[in-house]
Design an enzyme around this catalytic site. Structure first.
Site, PDB file in Angstrom:
ATOM      1  N   THR A 177       0.592  -1.479  -0.126  1.00 16.19           N
ATOM      2  CA  THR A 177      -0.325   0.432   0.424  1.00 16.19           C
ATOM      3  C   THR A 177       0.974   0.895  -0.092  1.00 16.19           C
ATOM      4  O   THR A 177       1.829   1.621  -0.838  1.00 16.19           O
ATOM      5  CB  THR A 177      -0.711  -0.026   1.183  1.00 16.19           C
ATOM      6  N   THR A 178       0.961   2.060   0.840  1.00 14.63           N
ATOM      7  CA  THR A 178       1.221   3.998   0.653  1.00 14.63           C
ATOM      8  C   THR A 178       2.709   3.978   0.566  1.00 14.63           C
ATOM      9  O   THR A 178       3.047   3.569   1.888  1.00 14.63           O
ATOM     10  CB  THR A 178       0.114   4.104   2.198  1.00 14.63           C
TER      11      THR A 178
END
Length: 281
Positions: free
Chosen positions: A52-53
């Site tokens: 993810t991020t």
């Protein structure tokens, strides 16, 4: 099997100077080793962990990149301590989002690509050249991306020709875009970008940039369930790295832990984050 292999020697193609691109060499000699050289059966669906991020921002001395540690698979947490930020050579680094296994394989291939170029050409590739080379590798993975196995990295580095940090983002088709000041990719990027936009200072120091990166990841985790925030129980904290004129440096785990714990303490009394402190400090 080739005659070279039968005699215990490397095939002739391995002994003759050729292209400075290792990926091009591999596509001719062993295309099945490339991520793009594989395919899924028609109608197949693969449940694979997704990273993810990732956030990155420039500052006066270079560029900082940070990533959370969570990988998800559907609504499940597949991994809590995955590393998503990697050095690609002395003056560049990449953060991965998308299908985790393919992304890590692509990063390793890119690392070899840059090393191969340096050995063949006897010089470092320019930062723009590296960004474009990574774009072509992502473009080669388009077939897998169309089957749901996309890789969307975030690339940054220190441009030694102009002595400043630069950031490049991509789409799944291999489109390459230079970003200015800061950027984020992954499921929590919408929230991280909002945080970066509020906190970013172009003339900030390295300490400012690292703190802002961790704050942005905290904000992303606050609103995106796929982004992992600082895990005080398991002692899992963001991976933070920087590129300057002196090259790549990954922050020691203890240093990243100290910054993350400070952010958590301050958010206990101010959940919206220390905007005024960073802007006026």
């Amino acid at each position: 099997m080739t005659a070279g292999a039968d005699s215990g020697r490397l095939p002739a193609a391995y002994l003759v100077p050729g292209s400075s691109s290792f990926t091009e060499f591999l596509s001719v000699q062993a295309p099945t080793l490339l991520p793009s050289g594989r395919s899924l059966p028609a109608g197949a669906a693969v449940e694979a962990p997704h990273g993810t991020t990732i956030v990155t921002l420039t500052y006066a001395g270079g560029v900082v990149m940070a990533g959370d540690r969570r990988a998800t698979m559907g609504n499940l947490i597949a991994n809590r301590d995955m590393e998503k930020v990697f050095a690609t050579d002395e003056y560049s680094l990449v953060g991965i989002a998308g299908t985790a296994g393919l992304a890590i394989e692509l990063v390793r291939l890119f690392q070899v690509e840059l090393e191969h170029y340096e050995k063949i050409e006897g010089a470092l590739m320019s930062l723009e050249g590296k960004a474009n080379r990574l774009a072509s590798m992502i473009r080669g993975n388009l077939g897998m991306a169309m089957q749901g196995l996309s890789v969307v990295p975030l690339f940054a580095g220190f441009d030694v020709d102009i002595a400043r940090g630069r950031i490049f983002s991509y789409d799944v088709t291999g489109g390459c875009y230079e970003e200015h000041d800061h950027h984020s990719v992954g499921s929590g990027s919408l929230f991280a970008r909002g945080s970066l936009k509020k906190l970013y200072r172009r003339a900030g120091t390295l300490d400012d940039a690292v703190r802002i990166a961790v704050e942005a990841l905290y904000d992303a985790a606050d609103d995106d369930s796929a982004t992992g925030g600082p895990d005080l129980t398991r002692r899992i904290f963001p991976v933070v790295a920087t590129i300057t004129a002196d090259g790549f440096r990954k922050l020691p785990a203890a240093e990243a832990e100290q910054i993350a714990e400070q952010v958590v303490r301050e958010r206990m009394t101010r959940p919206d984050g220390p905007v005024a402190t960073l802007r006026n400090g």
